[in-house]
Design a protein around this motif. Structure first.
Motif, PDB file in Angstrom:
ATOM      1  N   LEU A  27       1.027  -1.595  -0.180  1.00 23.90           N
ATOM      2  CA  LEU A  27       0.082   0.203  -0.185  1.00 23.90           C
ATOM      3  C   LEU A  27       0.490   1.238  -0.351  1.00 23.90           C
ATOM      4  O   LEU A  27       1.891   1.367   1.032  1.00 23.90           O
ATOM      5  CB  LEU A  27      -0.661  -0.085   1.465  1.00 23.90           C
ATOM      6  CG  LEU A  27      -1.832   1.126   0.998  1.00 23.90           C
ATOM      7  CD1 LEU A  27      -2.512   1.040   0.031  1.00 23.90           C
ATOM      8  CD2 LEU A  27      -2.695   0.885   2.696  1.00 23.90           C
ATOM      9  N   ARG A  28       0.618   2.350  -0.424  1.00 23.95           N
ATOM     10  CA  ARG A  28       1.518   3.887  -0.810  1.00 23.95           C
ATOM     11  C   ARG A  28       2.483   3.355  -1.342  1.00 23.95           C
ATOM     12  O   ARG A  28       3.152   4.150  -1.254  1.00 23.95           O
ATOM     13  CB  ARG A  28       1.353   4.576  -0.009  1.00 23.95           C
ATOM     14  CG  ARG A  28      -0.611   4.359  -0.753  1.00 23.95           C
ATOM     15  CD  ARG A  28      -0.985   5.645  -1.638  1.00 23.95           C
ATOM     16  NE  ARG A  28      -2.234   5.805  -1.727  1.00 23.95           N
ATOM     17  CZ  ARG A  28      -2.817   5.151  -2.540  1.00 23.95           C
ATOM     18  NH1 ARG A  28      -2.488   4.333  -2.794  1.00 23.95           N
ATOM     19  NH2 ARG A  28      -4.700   5.506  -2.691  1.00 23.95           N
ATOM     20  N   LEU A  37      -2.023   9.376   0.841  1.00 23.06           N
ATOM     21  CA  LEU A  37      -2.800   8.950   1.916  1.00 23.06           C
ATOM     22  C   LEU A  37      -4.099   9.658   2.807  1.00 23.06           C
ATOM     23  O   LEU A  37      -3.610  10.926   2.564  1.00 23.06           O
ATOM     24  CB  LEU A  37      -1.785   8.375   3.277  1.00 23.06           C
ATOM     25  CG  LEU A  37      -1.255   6.737   3.233  1.00 23.06           C
ATOM     26  CD1 LEU A  37      -0.653   6.506   4.306  1.00 23.06           C
ATOM     27  CD2 LEU A  37      -2.868   5.919   2.555  1.00 23.06           C
ATOM     28  N   VAL A  52      -6.102   6.227   2.183  1.00 22.91           N
ATOM     29  CA  VAL A  52      -7.231   5.341   0.902  1.00 22.91           C
ATOM     30  C   VAL A  52      -7.970   5.829   0.388  1.00 22.91           C
ATOM     31  O   VAL A  52      -7.504   6.594  -0.982  1.00 22.91           O
ATOM     32  CB  VAL A  52      -6.934   4.506   1.114  1.00 22.91           C
ATOM     33  CG1 VAL A  52      -7.545   3.079  -0.379  1.00 22.91           C
ATOM     34  CG2 VAL A  52      -5.718   3.374   1.645  1.00 22.91           C
ATOM     35  N   THR A 109      -9.573   3.301   5.941  1.00 27.09           N
ATOM     36  CA  THR A 109      -9.685   3.659   4.754  1.00 27.09           C
ATOM     37  C   THR A 109      -9.892   5.081   3.964  1.00 27.09           C
ATOM     38  O   THR A 109      -9.366   5.960   3.339  1.00 27.09           O
ATOM     39  CB  THR A 109     -10.923   2.673   3.271  1.00 27.09           C
ATOM     40  OG1 THR A 109      -9.664   1.401   4.070  1.00 27.09           O
ATOM     41  CG2 THR A 109     -10.155   3.548   2.215  1.00 27.09           C
ATOM     42  N   ARG A 127      -6.198  -2.072   1.985  1.00 27.46           N
ATOM     43  CA  ARG A 127      -7.302  -1.369   1.405  1.00 27.46           C
ATOM     44  C   ARG A 127      -8.264  -1.919   2.151  1.00 27.46           C
ATOM     45  O   ARG A 127      -8.637  -2.947   1.750  1.00 27.46           O
ATOM     46  CB  ARG A 127      -7.112  -1.573   0.027  1.00 27.46           C
ATOM     47  CG  ARG A 127      -5.868  -0.334  -0.514  1.00 27.46           C
ATOM     48  CD  ARG A 127      -6.834   0.693  -1.492  1.00 27.46           C
ATOM     49  NE  ARG A 127      -7.017  -0.813  -2.419  1.00 27.46           N
ATOM     50  CZ  ARG A 127      -7.046  -0.162  -4.397  1.00 27.46           C
ATOM     51  NH1 ARG A 127      -7.063   1.028  -4.763  1.00 27.46           N
ATOM     52  NH2 ARG A 127      -7.324  -1.149  -4.590  1.00 27.46           N
TER      53      ARG A 127
END
Length: 747
Positions: A232-233, A261, A263, A474, A513
């Motif tokens: 993630l990211r 962020l 998400v 999220t 996520r």
């Protein structure tokens, strides 16, 4: 299938909806509808639904919700046509575009019929009343002497009749009647509601003519496949564009803009390969050789995270609902029992992965997508492109399964961004691996249960704790504990009649996520509660059925709301949709009687049961298994559902069957695990779903009810896991508290 884009103004909406040639359009503006969003409340909005009648007597009814196998494109017109008194053979359904006039178009939460049943009936009755008045005016008779039936208006005395199509233009000039003046059919006169009407799209689907997201074709369209970050990211440091472009058919490579962020619904970071075919785009991805900056989420390993939550969950948590004094009672009790349960990350894994096709031209973006949320898609695409929402047109295709995944518009945003940059139609295709590894997941969860029992084997205390990363993480990146709407999904609304009760939460933050999945938090809550009831029954030496009845207590209406627990009740008023103990017990009684789950079994076989209220419906499941040499075979599953008034029993039965198969997949096989921030599974070989040889005999019993319609798409899933785990215990004595079952037995 070919499409074209055009500038569609608000005035052209009816024409674009496919009903512009109609003689009569009823735009029924009905106030009082309050849409329900999964995380936040929304202000009241005005709802507009449209009915049209053509001069050839065809009736067009707009469906503003998404069809993903639940049959909503049949059920919505079924309700309208009932009160309209239309001939079902003359009814056509028109898919509505994204438009705020409809109110909420989010096809989730098992609420399409639940929220719109009354409004749909009112709309049909309004149109019928106008047609009857038009006929009475034509014949110069009292309106009370005419009646509508099968797309004709009849005169009682003269036996004359006139078609809807003939008088449609005259009816369209009348003012819609006031809601309080309308009359409605009685249940005994229904011809469509409550009947197993064949799906209006069935012929197109079985002959391959239905258009799904993956089917859309536009002139001069190119295909995009995106290599996204597995952590993630994570951000792109470098990639080999020349190597990718050397693959035959590859046209270009485009680095997607890095997303911040929280998400939200933003796409994952990555690099898109543009090609003249999906195959070429996929091959080009393999040559990108991306070097990633992984970031802090690379430290997330799910096994360690579950262990951390388990160590935390045994300590006191934050109370949200307390009755009596659980801790004092447990401390003084001579007989207590406790257990800890866990459910891993889970993927929706629909048969059709996400797909969206976009065109950007003259400042307007038009999208074709298999989406559950056309308005949310419209808003998020507009934000990503920096244009107004009314400059984004969302065409909803059929959905090849969804289960919550396609409520997130990240894939449509990807298509829109690429279409604008390339100045040509672009179709973004997700592979199965993309869907499994870069989706939005059902949260990992851990629950702890404890109870005290007196000398008469009566449960005097019930303690439960839950911990899981909230979906709201999220959207905020900071929320680290379950929210009230999530705790209202089978946790804080525990309906047990015990003197001492404590429902508590523990903190948990997100690392991948987190999103909605069919029946959401009811999955883990029903698994733990249903399993623990079975454990207490075994400890007390009574049947699980008797233990359920003991815990549920006397028939009554339960109000779980407290000063610390703002019970959401699935967005419904409790005076209309109360927590009704009588209905819970009746659902359990029906499934026991119909299945024979209270009867003796053969050696190595066992029954397991569970009952759960969710989405204001009541569902019980009984499962029979056989266990030999540590291999479990599910022999049969039975479910009863009290969903209030049922529009189409055929679709309810199908949804129950699908829900049980979905729940059985999760119980036996479902597990998403992460290592160093990345999802380890990639396709159906290692994120398995139920195969045909694993699917048992399934029976469904629909309970007759005059209550308002409840949810149907999700209530069948939550009770499944506990019923299976309990059945295994009764077959072989093995208690499984951590899903999936495949980690402990051959399935």
């Amino acid at each position: 299938m070919n499409h074209k884009i055009e500038n569609v103004s608000r005035r052209q909406f009816l024409k674009v909806s496919g009903i512009g040639a109609s003689s009569f359009v009823l735009a029924s503006s009905l106030a009082g509808y309050k849409p329900v969003w999964a995380q936040t409340s929304q202000a009241d909005v005005e709802l507009n639904l449209f009915v049209s009648i053509q001069s050839d007597n065809r009736v067009n009814i707009i469906c503003h919700r998404s069809e993903m196998g639940q049959g909503i494109r049949t059920s919505i017109p079924q309700v309208v046509a009932e009160e309209l008194c239309a001939d079902w053979d003359l009814v056509s359904v028109v898919q509505g575009l994204a438009n705020k006039e409809y109110g909420s178009q989010n096809t989730d939460g098992s609420r399409s019929i639940r929220n719109f049943y009354t409004i749909l009936r009112r709309m049909g009755a309004s149109a019928r009343t106008m047609l009857e008045q038009a006929a009475a005016d034509l014949w110069k008779v009292d309106v009370n002497s005419v009646y509508a039936e099968d797309s004709y208006v009849h005169h009682k005395d003269s036996k004359r009749k006139v078609s809807f199509g003939y008088i449609a233009e005259a009816a369209g000039k009348l003012s819609p009647p006031k809601a309080e003046t309308l009359t409605y059919k009685s249940k005994k006169d229904f011809k469509l509601i409550g009947k197993p009407v064949t799906g209006i799209d069935s012929a197109e689907i079985v002959t391959g003519q239905a258009e799904f997201g993956q089917d859309v074709r536009l002139e001069s369209m190119v295909y995009a496949s995106i290599e996204r970050s597995k952590v993630l990211r994570a951000t792109v440091k470098s990639f080999d564009a020349d190597a990718a472009k050397s693959v035959k058919g590859v046209i270009d490579t485009i680095q997607m803009p890095d997303q911040p962020l929280p998400v939200m619904f933003h796409p994952m970071n990555g690099v898109a390969v543009i090609a003249d075919s999906t195959w070429a785009a996929l091959q080009g991805r393999k040559a990108l050789n991306i070097d990633w900056e992984l970031g802090e989420n690379a430290a997330h390993t799910s096994a360690d995270y579950i262990a951390e939550l388990k160590s935390r969950i045994v300590s006191k948590g934050k109370p949200i609902r307390v009755e009596g004094d659980v801790y004092a009672d447990i401390e003084q009790a001579t007989d207590t029992h406790s257990a800890t349960y866990s459910v891993p990350y889970l993927s929706q894994a629909p048969m059709e992965p996400p797909a969206a096709t976009a065109v950007f031209k003259n400042g307007i973006c038009e999208i074709w997508a298999c989406t559950q949320s056309p308005q949310v898609t419209q808003q998020n695409v507009a934000q990503a492109l920096g244009i107004e929402s009314d400059k984004v047109i969302i065409n909803v295709t059929f959905l090849g399964g969804a289960f919550g995944r396609k409520a997130k518009p990240d894939y449509s945003i990807e298509a829109a961004l690429l279409a604008k940059q390339l100045n040509r139609p672009v179709k973004v295709v997700w592979s199965r691996e993309d869907d499994i590894q870069q989706g939005f997941y059902h949260a990992v969860s851990v629950l702890h249960m404890a109870a005290a029992m007196d000398a008469k084997k009566q449960i005097t205390s019930w303690l439960q704790r839950t911990a899981f990363p909230s979906i709201m993480w999220t959207f905020t990146g900071t929320v680290d504990e379950p929210q009230m709407n999530e705790l209202s999904l089978g946790f804080g609304d525990l309906p047990f009649a015990v003197d001492n009760l404590s429902c508590e939460t523990h903190k948990a933050t997100g690392h991948i996520r987190i999103g909605w999945m069919r029946s959401v938090c009811n999955i883990q809550h029903s698994f733990a509660q249903g399993s623990f009831v079975d454990e207490l029954a075994s400890k007390a030496g009574i049947s699980t059925y008797k233990m359920w009845h003991q815990l549920l207590g006397e028939n009554r209406l339960v109000d779980p709301k407290t000063d610390d627990f703002d019970y959401q009740n699935y967005g419904e008023p409790q005076d209309v949709f109360p927590v009704d103990i009588k209905r819970i017990k009746h659902a359990l009684d029906v499934v026991i009687a119909k299945s024979g789950a209270d009867q003796p079994t053969q050696e190595n076989e066992g029954w397991g049961i569970c009952v759960h209220r969710s989405f204001v419906s009541y569902c019980a499941v009984a499962t029979k298994v056989k266990v030999v040499d540590n291999k479990v075979t599910v022999l049969e599953m039975h479910s009863s559902i009290d969903a209030g008034t049922v529009v189409n029993p055929d679709r309810v039965r199908a949804q129950q069957e699908g829900s049980m198969i979905f729940g059985l997949s999760l119980a036996l096989l479902g597990e998403i695990s992460t290592k160093d921030g990345a999802v380890e599974q990639s396709n159906y070989h290692d994120y398995q779903v139920l195969r045909m040889h694993q699917c048992p005999k399934i029976e469904t019993y629909i309970i007759e009810s005059d209550a308002p319609p409840g949810g149907v798409g999700e209530p069948g899933t939550p009770p499944v896991a506990a019923s299976v785990a309990n059945a295994i215990f009764h077959a072989c004595g093995k208690r499984i508290r951590d899903l999936p079952i495949k980690n402990y037995m051959s399935v």
